[in-house]
Structure formats: C-alpha cells, structure tokens
Enzyme design. Structure first.
Site, mmCIF file in Angstrom:
data_model
loop_
_atom_site.group_PDB
_atom_site.id
_atom_site.type_symbol
_atom_site.label_atom_id
_atom_site.label_comp_id
_atom_site.label_asym_id
_atom_site.label_seq_id
_atom_site.Cartn_x
_atom_site.Cartn_y
_atom_site.Cartn_z
ATOM 1 C CD GLU A 44 -2.726 1.211 2.519
ATOM 2 O OE1 GLU A 44 -3.713 1.959 2.525
ATOM 3 O OE2 GLU A 44 -2.403 0.500 3.493
ATOM 4 C CE LYS A 117 -7.826 1.825 3.282
ATOM 5 N NZ LYS A 117 -6.517 2.110 3.939
ATOM 6 C CB CYS A 154 -4.945 -1.212 4.156
ATOM 7 S SG CYS A 154 -4.063 -1.294 5.742
#
Length: 292
Positions: A44, A117, A154
């Site tokens: 990431e 995300k 994540c």
C-alpha cells in the site's frame, strides 16, 4: 484463462524519497518476474513512507493523477516483462479531492482500471480520513492476461461484505495491498493478538468465498521512536480453503512467489457450497447501518 497463475508479493521498506521507492519497486518487479511471477502486487502507498501517521497538509504534495507518472513507468515495465501489476497509489483526482487507489496494469502495459479504497480508518497514527475520500467505484474485478482478479486495500480487509462482492464478480484471487503494524506502546501486550486477528480475518474471506487471498504488507519502523509504527510484514497467500500456502517473515524484506491453481476453487466450492446456500432473499437488512 489459464488454470494456473503465479503471484508475486513485494514486501519491503520505504524511504522518504518517492523516486527511490519507485526505483526499488521496479527492481523488485524485475526480480519477481525473473522468478516466474505473472501477477505482481506492491504494498500500500509504495511510493512513500506511511504519511498518515500525522495530519500534515504538505503530504498532499505526494499525490499524483491516474493515469500519471507512476502508471506510465509501471505500464512500460509491465509490457516489457509481460506481467500484470497491482500498484497502490495516492491519487489526486482534483484539487482537494484525493483517494487511496490501486491501479491494475495488464501484461501489455494497459491500465485496465482502478479501485478506490472504500473503508477509510481514523485511528491513532492512522489518520486516513484527513487525506482520503471514500471510494466511489464499488468493488470491480479485472480480467487480466493471467486470471480474473480483484483488489481491496488495507482497512477494507476487515469487511466481509467487500470480499463477498469481489467473489461474486468472479475474481479468482483477491489482493490486499497493506500498511499495518504495531504501536510501540501496544506491541508487548497486544501485538501477537493483533497480528493473529489480521491473518485470521483474511483467511476467513478465502474460506467463505472459496477464492485465493493475497495480502502484501510493508516492513520497517517509520516515524519517531515513541510514536512511530513498526510494520509487521507477514505477507501471505491463502488458498480457497484458507490454508496459508506461503508467508513472509515479520521484519525482513522479502518477495514471495506463489503458484495458484484456479482448479482448486472449483474443488473447494463443490465440497463447501457456501455460494449455493446463500439466502439472498433474507439479506436486505444488511443495507442498514444498525437494526434498532
């Protein structure tokens, strides 16, 4: 698409220099490709240290458009090596509008698409809501040269709903570029349990959906000694039954090369037909925030 595909996960440290980090990533991709990797995933926000440890307006200068410099450089690399690349980037969409975004580049160098995300944390040393607008593209899947893949990022990894959407769109493997680690004051008491929970929740996505799951995390200590983060590495690939078939160490830079057999998905789902037995007629309440 081929029955088998080989995954490469690049687990490494990040410096303060974005150019140096890009060069390191390119070298890592070359090494992984030479070892047989076909789909290679970077950690990431690989072009920088994890800047979300603090709220600092200057950090927005790290962002870039997509397409942009990183996707241009990585697209040329993907075409040269004939590999698929998953690259996690700080996206500047417009003035004042930024996302934590994963770009998927096919083996001909083309930008297949992006994932933004969706779940944005706000915890001590993880002040991501200051920087990132939640994603608005849903959970797409991408038909690459070597297989159908999906990408989450994540904090998304704690949400079974997102993993389910990826599997329902036909992904054979779900990638999680990650930056997660220990607070210095918490590691002794909670560190082992935190790492175990992180590994367990992602293995559960593999089991519940009958797909491969690959998580790639960074390593190294970033920030001041008393308030930094020790990133715990431990990148891994789990098969559709949740078995960890390869795992990197906690604190060392490492490149995992893992062969995945897509026929394993069919085998597991025939014996554990969770998708067959889903009660889609009963799940509407899941769209509510809370059931009072």
């Amino acid at each position: 698409m081929p029955d088998k595909f080989t995954v490469g996960l690049l687990q490494g440290k990040s410096s303060l220099d974005p150019g140096e980090n890009l060069a390191t990533a390119i070298a890592g991709v070359r090494e992984a490709a030479a070892r047989g990797a076909q789909i290679i995933c970077l950690q990431e926000l690989f072009r920088s240290q994890y800047f979300c440890r603090e709220e600092n307006h200057d950090r927005f200068d790290l962002a870039e458009p997509i397409p942009g410099p990183s996707t241009e450089a990585l697209g040329k690399l993907a075409a040269e090596l004939r590999v698929v690349l998953v690259a996690s980037l700080f996206e500047r969409r417009a003035a004042g509008l930024y996302h934590n975004t994963a770009a998927v580049l096919d083996a001909d160098g083309s930008l297949l698409g992006i994932y933004r995300k969706m779940h944005i944390p706000d915890d001590p040393l993880y002040y991501e809501k200051f920087y990132f607008t939640p994603g608005d593209l849903g959970v797409p899947s991408f038909d690459t040269r070597y297989g159908r893949i999906a990408v989450l990022v994540c904090w998304d990894q704690w949400y079974p709903e997102a993993a389910r959407l990826a599997s329902l769109r036909g992904a054979n493997i779900l990638f999680y570029p990650t930056a997660i680690g220990w607070h210095p004051s918490e590691k002794l008491e909670f560190g082992a349990a935190q790492l175990d929970a992180w590994r367990t929740i992602q293995r559960s996505h593999a089991i519940a959906n009958g797909i491969f799951v690959a998580a790639v995390n960074r390593v190294g200590f970033e920030g001041p000694p008393e308030s930094g983060i020790e990133f715990w590495g431990s990148s891994f690939v789990a098969d559709p039954f949740g078995q960890v078939i390869a795992e990197a160490a906690v604190g060392t830079e490492e490149t995992l090369i893992v062969e995945c057999d897509a026929r394993r998905i069919e085998e597991v789902r025939r014996n554990w037909p969770f998708l067959r037995d889903r009660r889609t007629d009963a799940y509407a309440p899941l769209l509510e925030r809370w059931l009072d």
